[in-house]
Design a protein around this motif. Sequence first.
Motif, PDB file in Angstrom:
ATOM      1  N   GLN A 198      45.156  47.553  49.974  1.00  0.00           N
ATOM      2  CA  GLN A 198      44.903  48.894  49.443  1.00  0.00           C
ATOM      3  C   GLN A 198      44.147  48.826  48.117  1.00  0.00           C
ATOM      4  O   GLN A 198      43.200  49.591  47.879  1.00  0.00           O
ATOM      5  CB  GLN A 198      46.219  49.652  49.259  1.00  0.00           C
ATOM      6  CG  GLN A 198      46.904  50.039  50.557  1.00  0.00           C
ATOM      7  CD  GLN A 198      48.230  50.738  50.320  1.00  0.00           C
ATOM      8  OE1 GLN A 198      48.593  51.022  49.181  1.00  0.00           O
ATOM      9  NE2 GLN A 198      48.953  51.012  51.396  1.00  0.00           N
ATOM     10  N   LEU A 199      44.587  47.888  47.239  1.00  0.00           N
ATOM     11  CA  LEU A 199      43.917  47.750  45.946  1.00  0.00           C
ATOM     12  C   LEU A 199      42.476  47.287  46.127  1.00  0.00           C
ATOM     13  O   LEU A 199      41.562  47.737  45.419  1.00  0.00           O
ATOM     14  CB  LEU A 199      44.686  46.768  45.060  1.00  0.00           C
ATOM     15  CG  LEU A 199      46.066  47.230  44.575  1.00  0.00           C
ATOM     16  CD1 LEU A 199      46.750  46.130  43.773  1.00  0.00           C
ATOM     17  CD2 LEU A 199      45.939  48.489  43.713  1.00  0.00           C
ATOM     18  N   LEU A 200      42.241  46.381  47.073  1.00  0.00           N
ATOM     19  CA  LEU A 200      40.882  45.907  47.335  1.00  0.00           C
ATOM     20  C   LEU A 200      40.009  47.035  47.901  1.00  0.00           C
ATOM     21  O   LEU A 200      38.813  47.138  47.583  1.00  0.00           O
ATOM     22  CB  LEU A 200      40.919  44.723  48.307  1.00  0.00           C
ATOM     23  CG  LEU A 200      41.445  43.400  47.743  1.00  0.00           C
ATOM     24  CD1 LEU A 200      41.606  42.375  48.856  1.00  0.00           C
ATOM     25  CD2 LEU A 200      40.515  42.862  46.662  1.00  0.00           C
ATOM     26  N   ALA A 201      40.608  47.877  48.748  1.00  0.00           N
ATOM     27  CA  ALA A 201      39.859  49.006  49.310  1.00  0.00           C
ATOM     28  C   ALA A 201      39.438  49.975  48.205  1.00  0.00           C
ATOM     29  O   ALA A 201      38.309  50.499  48.206  1.00  0.00           O
ATOM     30  CB  ALA A 201      40.701  49.715  50.367  1.00  0.00           C
ATOM     31  N   ALA A 250      30.263  41.309  52.115  1.00  0.00           N
ATOM     32  CA  ALA A 250      31.569  41.209  51.439  1.00  0.00           C
ATOM     33  C   ALA A 250      31.474  40.235  50.269  1.00  0.00           C
ATOM     34  O   ALA A 250      30.905  39.145  50.391  1.00  0.00           O
ATOM     35  CB  ALA A 250      32.637  40.750  52.418  1.00  0.00           C
ATOM     36  N   LEU A 251      32.045  40.649  49.143  1.00  0.00           N
ATOM     37  CA  LEU A 251      31.980  39.845  47.924  1.00  0.00           C
ATOM     38  C   LEU A 251      33.387  39.380  47.550  1.00  0.00           C
ATOM     39  O   LEU A 251      34.251  40.210  47.257  1.00  0.00           O
ATOM     40  CB  LEU A 251      31.383  40.681  46.780  1.00  0.00           C
ATOM     41  CG  LEU A 251      31.199  39.959  45.448  1.00  0.00           C
ATOM     42  CD1 LEU A 251      30.186  38.823  45.582  1.00  0.00           C
ATOM     43  CD2 LEU A 251      30.745  40.954  44.378  1.00  0.00           C
ATOM     44  N   LYS A 253      30.667  47.999  47.036  1.00  0.00           N
ATOM     45  CA  LYS A 253      30.558  46.726  47.744  1.00  0.00           C
ATOM     46  C   LYS A 253      31.935  46.320  48.255  1.00  0.00           C
ATOM     47  O   LYS A 253      32.945  46.545  47.578  1.00  0.00           O
ATOM     48  CB  LYS A 253      30.018  45.634  46.817  1.00  0.00           C
ATOM     49  CG  LYS A 253      28.590  45.864  46.355  1.00  0.00           C
ATOM     50  CD  LYS A 253      28.111  44.704  45.490  1.00  0.00           C
ATOM     51  CE  LYS A 253      26.659  44.920  45.046  1.00  0.00           C
ATOM     52  NZ  LYS A 253      26.172  43.794  44.198  1.00  0.00           N
ATOM     53  N   THR A 254      31.936  45.757  49.437  1.00  0.00           N
ATOM     54  CA  THR A 254      33.207  45.332  50.020  1.00  0.00           C
ATOM     55  C   THR A 254      33.749  44.130  49.244  1.00  0.00           C
ATOM     56  O   THR A 254      33.082  43.095  49.140  1.00  0.00           O
ATOM     57  CB  THR A 254      33.025  44.945  51.497  1.00  0.00           C
ATOM     58  OG1 THR A 254      32.464  46.056  52.199  1.00  0.00           O
ATOM     59  CG2 THR A 254      34.358  44.558  52.113  1.00  0.00           C
ATOM     60  N   ARG A 255      34.944  44.306  48.703  1.00  0.00           N
ATOM     61  CA  ARG A 255      35.583  43.225  47.937  1.00  0.00           C
ATOM     62  C   ARG A 255      36.709  42.614  48.768  1.00  0.00           C
ATOM     63  O   ARG A 255      37.542  43.334  49.340  1.00  0.00           O
ATOM     64  CB  ARG A 255      36.159  43.740  46.610  1.00  0.00           C
ATOM     65  CG  ARG A 255      35.152  44.472  45.745  1.00  0.00           C
ATOM     66  CD  ARG A 255      33.921  43.633  45.448  1.00  0.00           C
ATOM     67  NE  ARG A 255      34.222  42.384  44.788  1.00  0.00           N
ATOM     68  CZ  ARG A 255      34.306  42.233  43.451  1.00  0.00           C
ATOM     69  NH1 ARG A 255      34.095  43.286  42.669  1.00  0.00           N
ATOM     70  NH2 ARG A 255      34.569  41.070  42.922  1.00  0.00           N
TER      71      ARG A 255
END
Length: 762
Positions: free
Chosen positions: A329-332, A293-294, A340-342
Amino acid sequence: MKTDANVVPLNKAAAEQSPTSPVGRLPVALIQVRDKAAQQLKLSLQSLFDNADDTLFEMADRATSNAEQNAFFEAMRDLRLKRKSIERGFLQKVFEAFATLNQYEIGKPQPTLDTVSFDSLSLVQNDDLEETVAMDSMVARVISRDGVALGHLSTRLNAVISRKLDDKSNPLGPHLLCEYFLDACSGLGVEIKVKLIILKLFEKYVLGSCDNLYAEANQVLVNVGVLPELKSAPPRRQSHSTNAMAAQANAEGGIPLLAGADEGVQEVFGVLQELLAEVRGTAMPRRANANDALPISTNDLMRLLSHIQQRAPAQVAVDDFDLRPQLEQLLARASAKTGKTRVVGEVDEDVINLVSMLFEFILDDRTLPDSLKALIARLQIPMLKVAVLDKTFFSRGSHPARRLLNEIASAALGWVDRDDVQRDSLYQRIEQVVQRLLNDFVDDPAIFSELLADFMAFTGDERRRSELLEQRTRDAEEGSAKAELARREVERALNERLLGKTLPEVVVRLLREAWSKVLMLTYLKHGVSSPEWQAALQTMDDLVWSVEPHEEPEDRQRLLQLVPSLLKALREGMSSAAFDPFSTSEFFSQLEVLHVQAFQRFKRPMPEQVGDAAVVEEGGEHLLDVPLLDSEPEQATGEPVMVEVVEEIVLLAPGQSRPQEPEALLDEDDDAVQQVDNLRVGSWVEFQEDEEHKLRCKLAAIIKPTGKYVFVNRTGMKVLEKTRTGLAVEFRRNSIRLLDDALLFDRALESVIGNLRRLKNA
């Protein structure tokens, strides 16, 4: 060299002002000095204006009157509107001064404040004198602190220009810098008190960095070989220079702490973070992040929040307003695009959680009217963004965003739900504030200061109007209380003299309807201890005695002597009370008959008998002709109608149709009575009138003589009147509750901290 495009026209304009100058061009070294100085002065001025709002807000907080507070708010608005013109005017003066360095002086120079004679100084107004004294003190402090460096700069300038300069005529000297600033601020419509504060800010943020200004200017000249042998002391080191703070702000994507901020600011936020960390995983779910996760940067978070802010619907139910699902939702979506997972960084996530908990308290708070909660809920994203930018939001009570929220809540305290809220000026103003933040706030927190000043100016105007009406309400109630006391005293006097007696009906009616008004007026004008009050009571006693049956000879003599003065006193009293002249005439006609009959009851002729009648005169006016006959006169109208006064006389107030019912007495130790006694003037309460309607009002006055509690709405208009017992009954029924008027944000923060500590110890 490349110079600032904004200042080139100023230099050009300055040069064009003296086209005939024999030496109009500046050496390259002086151009470099000018440009470096202009850049530093520009940054210093920006620091001044950036901190002016906070300073003026703090002064407004400490203001002792509404007028003084409004003066500071008006100064803030005026300074904000004219900021750009002041900056341009100041820098233009600097460029003009440099443009004339290589020009010969033609004609006699204009006198400065230092060369003005004492005769002319005597003509200076007090405000100008205060301004001059303040400027002289500022200049003296700079000379004392940086005089050596300034002297070296003047010496080096003299080595490359045709004019001769001293420290006072040096364009970068404190004397001329102060004059440039005062000239640029001449358009400000502020009082001298505010102007002196602005001058103090100028000294702190502009003159306070003169050591660096002179050091850099000297170094430029030394680099081109101008008197390198002159050695000046190095400038004072500062822990946070303007450039360093600006660089730090740009690097972190936020804004730095304000100069002079409390050293414990970061510690407060650190304590909140520790509390959150201790409950995470128990009371608060721990987020499961992927190993790769970043965390997104603060700048990226701000862009996401702005995206949500711009798309926030106009109408949102209070219970549904949670931005965290939208953010997830926006991060997904961002994670899916980049592969990359944000996630949100830990610090920013703590800020999000804190602001969410604050708004959960705010939107559950019963003090806020339900109709305004939906509006205030829309402030969550702007408040979150400013908290992400500036952690002092959680610790500094004077933070503009925090104060704006508190001021909105305070103004809404007395707001009552209406069917047509759009016609309410307060609702419209709050809606304008919310909409302006949603539309215009990106990352510059200065908008909160602007909106706060405007909103407080609006509420200040409303408060002044309501206070004026509230004072009129208090005055009217105090006058009504005095009238009530007068009525009680008149009732007591009447009942003492009439209760239990049998008297002619006309006399009882005269005393109750007419003479009671005379007594009321006398009480209000002169008081119960005055000779006038005693005289009015004596007149009433004399009237009652004059119509009672008497048999003794001395009574007959007294009656004869009493009637003229009695009638005169009655006539004057009823005239002063503006009693109806027709009714007065009727009373006197019937009273004459009573006195005739009183004289006829005596069996012996009066000593003053002249012929067959006695005439009582006053000033030639026949007040009473009494035939002295032992038998009933032919014109006698019979015995008067007599009444026995068996019930207490009760005088009704104007507009009162019937006497008030006596209230039940409550024990002084009753909890409800104690709650009433704890009420203070200015307390806001809410009455539950029925299942649907509530009335919010403020206790404006406690009228002690009558025991009345007077309540007004937020406009200052009287809406309710209760007695001490009546209020106690309302408390017993739980149909009244106190509204907490403490600062909303402070209460919310205390609640959040308390909840976190309880969860930690659970």
